[in-house]
Design an enzyme around this catalytic site. Sequence first.
Site, PDB file in Angstrom:
ATOM      1  N   HIS A 217       3.132   1.193  -8.841  1.00 39.52           N
ATOM      2  CA  HIS A 217       4.326   1.967  -9.180  1.00 39.52           C
ATOM      3  C   HIS A 217       3.910   3.174 -10.008  1.00 39.52           C
ATOM      4  O   HIS A 217       3.013   3.081 -10.855  1.00 39.52           O
ATOM      5  CB  HIS A 217       5.321   1.135  -9.989  1.00 39.52           C
ATOM      6  CG  HIS A 217       6.031   0.101  -9.175  1.00 39.52           C
ATOM      7  ND1 HIS A 217       6.948   0.424  -8.194  1.00 39.52           N
ATOM      8  CD2 HIS A 217       5.960  -1.249  -9.172  1.00 39.52           C
ATOM      9  CE1 HIS A 217       7.403  -0.689  -7.636  1.00 39.52           C
ATOM     10  NE2 HIS A 217       6.816  -1.715  -8.203  1.00 39.52           N
TER      11      HIS A 217
ATOM     12  N   ASP B 177      -0.473  -9.662  -4.564  1.00 37.53           N
ATOM     13  CA  ASP B 177       0.841  -8.993  -4.574  1.00 37.53           C
ATOM     14  C   ASP B 177       0.717  -7.644  -5.285  1.00 37.53           C
ATOM     15  O   ASP B 177       1.611  -7.227  -6.040  1.00 37.53           O
ATOM     16  CB  ASP B 177       1.907  -9.870  -5.240  1.00 37.53           C
ATOM     17  CG  ASP B 177       3.326  -9.356  -4.993  1.00 37.53           C
ATOM     18  OD1 ASP B 177       3.496  -8.438  -4.166  1.00 37.53           O
ATOM     19  OD2 ASP B 177       4.260  -9.878  -5.628  1.00 37.53           O
TER      20      ASP B 177
ATOM     21  N   LEU C 274       0.806  -1.217   0.000  1.00 35.19           N
ATOM     22  CA  LEU C 274       0.000   0.000   0.000  1.00 35.19           C
ATOM     23  C   LEU C 274       0.844   1.275   0.000  1.00 35.19           C
ATOM     24  O   LEU C 274       0.296   2.375  -0.076  1.00 35.19           O
ATOM     25  CB  LEU C 274      -0.973  -0.008   1.185  1.00 35.19           C
ATOM     26  CG  LEU C 274      -2.005  -1.155   1.154  1.00 35.19           C
ATOM     27  CD1 LEU C 274      -2.989  -1.029   2.305  1.00 35.19           C
ATOM     28  CD2 LEU C 274      -2.751  -1.207  -0.177  1.00 35.19           C
TER      29      LEU C 274
END
Lengths: 455, 340
Positions: free
Chosen positions: A323, A319, A77
């Site tokens: 980005h 997962d 997060l």
Amino acid sequence: MIAREAYRSVGLIRSGRVIDPASGFDGVADVHIDERGRVLRVEKPSGARPADAGPHAVIDAAGKIVAPGFIDLHVHLREPGREDEETVATGSAAGVKGGFTTVCCMPNTEPAIADQETVRFVLDRAQAAPGRVHPIGAITRDREGKSLAQISDMIEAGAVAFSDDGAPVASAGLLRRAMQYAQMFNVPIVEHCEVPELSGQGVMHEGVISSKLGLKGIPAASEEICLARDIALARETGCHLHAAHLSTKGSVEIVRRAKSEGIRVTAEVTPHHLILTDDIIARDFDPLFKVNPPLRTAADVEALREGLRDGTIDCIATDHAPHAWQEKDGEFDLAPFGMVGLETALGVCIRALIESRVLDWPLLIACLTQRPAAAFHLDAGTIKPGAPADLVVIDPDAKWTVTADNLISKSKNSPFLGWELNGVVTAAVVDGRLVHHANGGHSAAASASSARPRR
Amino acid sequence: MDQSLTMTDAQKRPGGAPPEAAAPEGRLRIKHLLGLEGVCREDLELIFTTARSFKDILDRPIKKVPPLRGQTVVNLFYEPSTRTRISFELAEKRLSADVVNFTASASSVTKGESLRDTVKNILAMKTDVVVIRHPCPGAPHFLTRATDAIILNAGDGAHEHPTQGLLDIYTMWERWGEVKGKRVLIVGDILHSRVARSNIWGLLTMGATVAVVGPATLMPSFVNDLGIEVFTDMDKALAPGCDAINCLRIQRERQSSDFLPSMREYSRLYGVDARRAASLRPGGLIMHPGPMNRGVEITSDVADGSHSVILDQVTNGLAVRMAALYLLCGGTAPAREEGA
């Protein structure tokens, strides 16, 4: 973001196909929710009208699936440290949109979630999140792999598991100590299985494709050797090992053997490892497909699917790794590893598992609810009377196309941009509150995206 | 398993692969030159025949022709390079292009500018072609997504060096008239070699048999799946007979990073000396992309001997790069002189 109490309460979800693997229920039913946000009862459809639910919302789920809210044991997060990529609140919002009413966030933040204060900070931020957020604490101080972090303190503050994810605990001696210590508190140690010396500067799976492309490879052995080491330590210490994001056929076999010996090991697999293979990188070296562990081969994908089907792999975890777009918009070698996954997980799992007839709906839902709840001892993942009313309503036939604009995560680095997927979460309920509704838009704060990709 | 990777149109992005449709007569099917993998035989032969025409021009007193007049070519080099950069620059100037050289060490890259922004800025100056040398595999492919310019790969990490592959194969083609059926042995560090990869793909497309030999530590781990013969024993690799031996440069840092125990050992096991060169078939060639480590991968007597075409490769590199630039910019073969 707003506190969960501000969302409208739900009294009844009508006439859906209720699938609750924890209780073995699978049939058309009404789910009644009480004033405290707990499941009151599940019963045959009564034709109840909205008035029966009093002031609370009634959701018509006819033709849809009603399931426990999904649980994701593995998300990133980015808060504290990279709030431009994701926050606890925006990540949770993306989660509930994808059906994940509970997420467990990894500690590789800046600073790392490696002490009581940072665990509390994350839980404080989670007050403004639509879903439930459980911090995972670091195994070692600042994730440096040198000495143990304050495991007991973090458990007291609310950490549910421990991991140095992003990297393994490279020292077998230190991991052994960590497992001995964690075992006292019956909390899982979550390992990112990789031998750093074998992975080296690798950026993709070591195989035919990497050989062709001239990209440095990460061999399957890197994961498998570390996993075998960790299982040996779990056997010795009695600690519960949870193996994160398995990616190879060999890893599935190692876990299968360990389970047959009665070793306390659970495992997860990501949606992307269940559908994508390394040859997609050969198309145009797109860093959106750069992830660690890397996308492997068709044989690995097949073994992972089978491992999920036969129970070797316990659950599906995204997962989710946001980005900033500019970091993924360049050379493959230089881009960071990781992809967002919370919003696409359901559709990808339907494609990879349901449409391929690997799993049926009850088993898929078990992999997203009951099994992850059991792995981390979470009070979630069921629709039994008295359980927290964390529920999702799924339209399995609704089609949608993944685009940067319809992802609400702050980051858009999805490998599935442009894919048309089946399966939409039309409603998500947490604590009896309607935190997401597909037709009503998302009532949480809109996702601010500083940079939009060109796709 | 079912292969679920059914792409929508939105997922299909431009690359270097040739489109399905046949190109007009005498024109390239590829839009960019990103690598030799996937480039069809017709395109390779078109480049070779065009290169032969340009090579004739290079022997004339006035070595310049006008086909790229008004076009601007940027040489974008993110790695040190002398030979390739000079060869490209000369090829561009021989074709009358305007040339801009950009080297990373003295540029905004050191200030943290991204590849996309660097190229966008250069293209904002109305440039048409980008020749890129970059340490990261796939960097030229990224440029095809990021810009509308014509992209030529001058070497991307360990991936490909297509013009080197073209000039090597052209050198064989020119000597023999035909590459099909010939057996070519590539010697050395296959793992890190973009030259080897481009040679492998181009030679296979042209119908040659390709063999590679080198220490197992310097072989890609799945090299056996590339459709070539693989050896770790030099003499066994030579035994069936070779029409060409292409020696790759061995970098000294391979010794310090434990790929090799010593350069002396490498030289003994894989160095091409007179004895090994003598095993070549009649008309056989000794090749080297340069720069050579004399006494390591090749002995001086072999490098300067009768089988050696190492300097021809340099000359051919100029002709092949002229051909590639000319054809990618829309030229047709054979090249016509327009007022030269």
